[in-house]
Design an enzyme around this catalytic site. Structure first.
Site, PDB file in Angstrom:
ATOM      1  CB  CYS A 150      -0.925   0.011   1.220  1.00  0.00           C
ATOM      2  SG  CYS A 150      -0.026   0.123   2.782  1.00  0.00           S
ATOM      3  CB  CYS A 205       4.512  -0.381   1.841  1.00  0.00           C
ATOM      4  SG  CYS A 205       3.383  -1.527   2.639  1.00  0.00           S
ATOM      5  CG  ASP A 241       9.865  25.717 -35.711  1.00  0.00           C
ATOM      6  OD1 ASP A 241      10.232  26.873 -35.928  1.00  0.00           O
ATOM      7  OD2 ASP A 241      10.238  24.729 -36.386  1.00  0.00           O
ATOM      8  CG  ASP A 248      11.315  20.273 -36.943  1.00  0.00           C
ATOM      9  OD1 ASP A 248      11.377  21.483 -36.642  1.00  0.00           O
ATOM     10  OD2 ASP A 248      11.499  19.848 -38.098  1.00  0.00           O
ATOM     11  CG  ASP A 292      12.370  24.381 -33.009  1.00  0.00           C
ATOM     12  OD1 ASP A 292      12.298  25.613 -33.129  1.00  0.00           O
ATOM     13  OD2 ASP A 292      12.075  23.586 -33.920  1.00  0.00           O
TER      14      ASP A 292
END
Length: 889
Positions: free
Chosen positions: A11, A14, A449, A661, A665
């Protein structure tokens, strides 16, 4: 970063206990313990602390720990696939063990419940257990049946009491206390019954005969085991996407060694190996094609169902499936460096990470169990001091212990994150962390972009304008009066040029199949202006900018007016002149990708502000913005200033995603709240991003945001339920409604409610497996035959009064018989393991007459067949069986 596997966690308490214990050590930071995957990751300064100290402190807290497999032999790597597969096997073994425990426990529980509840329900009880004189035997029989259930489920006691001893109580502590207290009270009752029989106090015998609690001690464990078994099975489904990716890895590869084909283990591949790929085989590693032509099914990696043609020079990706051709490719990425391995690694990292929204749950879980134990003690004391019976007070306290559910708090976030990252991978979206998932769900602004992201990234010819009244062909010389003539002339010189638009002109000529060229005697470039050449017939050609034409003294008012209009639309213009006369111009621009406008429209539907960020001149950018529709344009931004624009937007209060990409960037991707990189982009951009789109498809960015929003809603629902359940259930179990309304919860009902709470959280998260983007929903709608035109034509030929048109009557009859109604048949097909399998099933079914569309879902194994008119199900089943698959429902 060090990784450890933790066992014994049940749980959130723990998880919190381990985190607290490890964080106390010096030289350790960024401790992250994941309840769902059983992993702990941390940063370790080995100059201050070593792994042995970490292992010791975790074991002292009462849990098992093992470092992730690391190679002790520098010449041999341990196969990560094997390590991952062993974890999957261990989880499957855990589920099997829990089922076995459940079944054997139930075999003892059924007769126990028969004995304990039988007298109240009028069920027959063996005569030697009936009556006061057999009271001790009756109680001992229940004890004998309950004891094996406690032994079979001893893990609750060993884990629970170990946690209590180490002052780190967990959910098992609550269960162990409740069950053992019930059993001990039953033993106490046996002694009281014996005392009553010995002293002749039959009222005492009757009183304790109905308060044995052996059935409660066993039923609590069985109900909790039911919940844990279903929970384990459901949690197994959350990692199906990860397991499915792991199963895509081929175990062997065919390579060329000394001119011979040799089959080796895929783990033994080396960079530079020449790999032979036979028809139908999976690609064992990333590489570049050297020989051969084929089509590759990349659906498992990108979600794209259409096979991609491959030729020398093209890249192939691990785990994709070859079509009918044979390839020879050079291995460029192997083992953990392949695209597939990186996808698996990203999914594992995301599944192990935490979303910020879960921090409150983590803090609560750390003190939850001690508080519950305190409430149980207060409940017991309160009812006793109020003058109620020991039995009622005892029952209330046990109910408090077993109804509380810390595991629901621990599972609320990680289950949802694991399912969401799996669904993202199915859609070609790699989400690197839970934080990225949450941030993407809270966005207010998306910045794109332009070049290579919204647009194709290379200029294409959009218009060819020929000036009217051109008279340039004299004495048998070639006349340039048409668009094709002008394009051939431009292509002739541009083949020799390095001008940025040369490629666009040559591609346009190829598209129009204009392969002829005009003989050229001389060629030269005019820096900053254009190019010039001399044809073999002695005429001079000039190609370049408007300034170049001005310097040559060549002007035309009508052509300039057209050029001004094209410039306002963002076109880049190349003028073409022959001798002292302008022939026309060619306009080119970086065109939008097919899905860009649709992606922007979907973002607006989500209520997001959309910005296009570019270094292009304002006119070009605004023209692209108009094509996209309602997009704010920020143009003429230097690459180094893109990050500053993002920071300014964030300072204004926007929650910003940057989609890009290129290398330029990367800084903007890093400073944005969420960086989204196109998979076809640069490695630096992908490294800087939080989310990677495997396909070069902008709609996937919108899908990622939709998925994130739905995941965030699911996490909030889970956390609300986990808190709400405990806030309401614990007071009810403590008996706050008992005096005014007579409402109380027995320990058995409490255990059942606790099990349901955990199962609810997991099942709610599993709803994310049905996630479909709006694009998917739009494209999956069946194409219903449009009868409007047919009905209109029939009506128009039968419009005379009193006429009964046979065609119209036939149309009506066919509609009534269902001939024009789409029929949908859903089949459950076993044996499909990848995109290639689903494509095969779809292909064989589409060949059946009457079938209009087929959709095979790998995740649910459902195949949906749509037809116009009636279909015979047996024909569908026979076709699937012939393809090598089995219809099971």
């Amino acid at each position: 970063m060090k990784t450890f596997f933790i066992t014994g966690m049940t749980c959130a308490a723990c998880q919190a206990a381990i985190t607290r214990a490890v964080q106390k050590l010096e030289g350790i930071s960024d401790v992250n313990v994941n309840l769902l995957t059983g992993k702990m990751t941390l940063n370790l300064d080995e100059s201050i602390q070593d792994q042995a100290s970490i292992i010791a402190v975790v074991e002292k807290a009462g849990y098992g720990i093992k470092p992730a497999l690391e190679s002790t032999d520098s010449l041999k790597k341990i196969d990560p696939h094997t390590a991952r597969q062993s974890l999957v096997t261990a989880r499957e073994q855990e589920v099997r063990t829990m089922w076995l425990r459940l079944i054997t426990s139930t075999l003892f529980l059924i007769p126990l419940m028969w004995l304990s509840m039988g007298p109240m329900l009028g069920l027959p009880i063996p005569s030697f257990l009936v009556g006061r004189e057999n009271a001790v035997g009756y109680a001992l029989a229940q004890m004998i049946l309950a004891a094996p259930v406690l032994l079979i489920n001893g893990v609750f006691f060993t884990s629970g009491f170990k946690g209590l001893i180490h002052r780190a109580p967990n959910m098992n502590t609550l269960i162990a206390l409740g069950s053992s207290a019930s059993f001990i009270f039953g033993l106490f009752a046996i002694y009281r019954i014996g005392n009553g029989l010995g002293t002749g106090d039959y009222a005492l015998v009757d009183r304790y005969l109905h308060q044995l609690y052996f059935e409660s001690s066993a039923m609590i464990l069985v109900l909790i085991t039911v919940g844990k078994t279903l929970e384990a099975r459901a949690k197994g489904k959350t990692s199906e996407a990860l397991t499915g990716l792991m199963d895509l890895v081929p175990q062997s590869a065919l390579v060329m060694r000394e001119g011979e084909r040799v089959e080796i283990d895929a783990s033994d591949l080396r960079v530079g190996d020449l790999v032979v790929l036979l028809p139908g085989a999976r690609v064992p590693c990333d590489g570049v094609v050297r020989e051969g032509h084929t089509s590759i099914d990349e659906s498992a990696m990108t979600g794209e169902s259409i096979p991609v043609e491959k030729a020398p020079g093209d890249h192939v990706t691990s785990a994709t499936i070859n079509g009918t051709g044979t390839l020879l490719f050079e291995a460029t990425r192997i083992g953990e460096d392949t695209t597939l391995a990186q996808m698996i690694h990203l999914m594992e990292e995301a599944s192990s990470s935490k979303a910020p929204v879960s921090r409150l749950a983590d803090r609560v879980a750390g003190v939850f169990v001690p508080i519950v134990i305190g409430i149980a003690i207060v409940t017991l004391a309160g009812w006793l001091f109020a003058g109620w019976s020991v039995e009622l007070a005892f029952s209330m306290a046990i109910s408090v212990l077993v109804i509380s559910c810390p595991c629901a708090l621990g599972l609320a976030t990680p289950v949802a994150i694991m399912v969401a990252t799996g669904q993202g991978a199915r859609h070609g979206i790699l989400i690197k962390s839970g934080e990225a998932l949450e941030d993407a769900g809270n966005l207010s602004c998306v910045v794109f972009d332009k070049t290579g992201t919204l647009t194709v990234g290379r200029p294409e010819v959009t218009e060819i304008v020929v000036r009217g009244g051109v008279q340039n062909g004299l004495h048998g010389q070639k006349d340039f009066r048409t668009q094709d003539d002008l394009l051939v002339l431009a292509a002739t010189l541009e083949e020799l040029s390095e001008h940025p638009l040369a490629g666009a002109i040559l591609r346009e000529a190829k598209t129009r199949t204009l392969t002829d060229r005009i003989p050229v005697e001389r060629f030269s470039a005019v820096p900053g202006r254009g190019i010039r050449g001399e044809l073999k017939d002695g005429r001079h050609v000039f190609i370049g900018s408007a300034n170049y034409m001005g310097e040559l003294g060549l002007r035309d008012a009508s052509l300039e007016a057209t050029a001004d209009e094209l410039s306002r639309q963002g076109r880049t213009l190349l003028y073409i002149a022959l001798e002292d006369e302008l022939l026309g111009l060619i306009a080119a621009t970086d065109t939008l990708k097919p899905g860009s406008a649709g992606a922007v429209e979907r973002l607006h539907e989500l209520g997001l502000r959309v910005i296009m960020l570019t270094g292009d001149r304002q006119a070009t950018a605004e023209a692209i913005g108009l094509e996209l529709g309602n997009v704010q344009v920020i143009a003429e931004v230097l690459p180094t200033d893109k990050a500053a624009v993002i920071e300014k937007l964030r300072a204004e209060g926007e929650r910003v995603a940057m989609v890009g990409d290129g290398i330029n960037d990367a800084p903007a991707l890093a400073v944005a709240d969420v960086g989204i990189a196109i998979g076809a982009g640069s490695d630096i951009a992908i490294e800087s991003a939080d989310i990677v789109l495997v396909r070069n498809e902008l709609n996937d960015a919108v899908t990622a945001i939709e998925l994130s929003r739905k995941t965030l809603r699911t996490i909030k629902q889970n956390l609300f339920w986990a808190f709400f359940y405990n806030v309401v259930a614990i007071p009810v179990a403590a008996g706050v409604f008992f005096i005014p309304y007579g409402l109380r919860l027995t320990p058995m009902i409490g255990a059942l409610a606790m099990s349901f709470s955990s199962i609810f959280v997991v099942l709610n998260a599993l709803r994310l497996r049905r996630f479909r983007s709006k694009t998917d929903r739009r494209t999956s709608r069946r194409d219903v035959p449009d009868m409007t035109l047919a009905q209109h034509n029939v009506t128009s030929t039968c419009s005379l009064p009193g006429n009964t048109c046979p065609a119209k009557q036939l149309l009506k009859d066919l509609e009534e018989e269902g001939e024009f109604m789409n029929q949908e048949i859903i089949l459950l097909v076993d044996g499909m393991t990848c995109g290639h399998c689903t494509a095969s099933v779809e292909k064989v079914l589409k060949m059946i007459p009457g079938v209009e569309s087929v959709s095979a879902d790998l995740e649910t194994r459902r195949v949906t067949v749509c037809s116009r008119g009636a279909l015979n199900r047996s024909d569908l089943e026979a076709a699937i069986a012939e393809a090598g698959y089995e219809v099971v429902g």
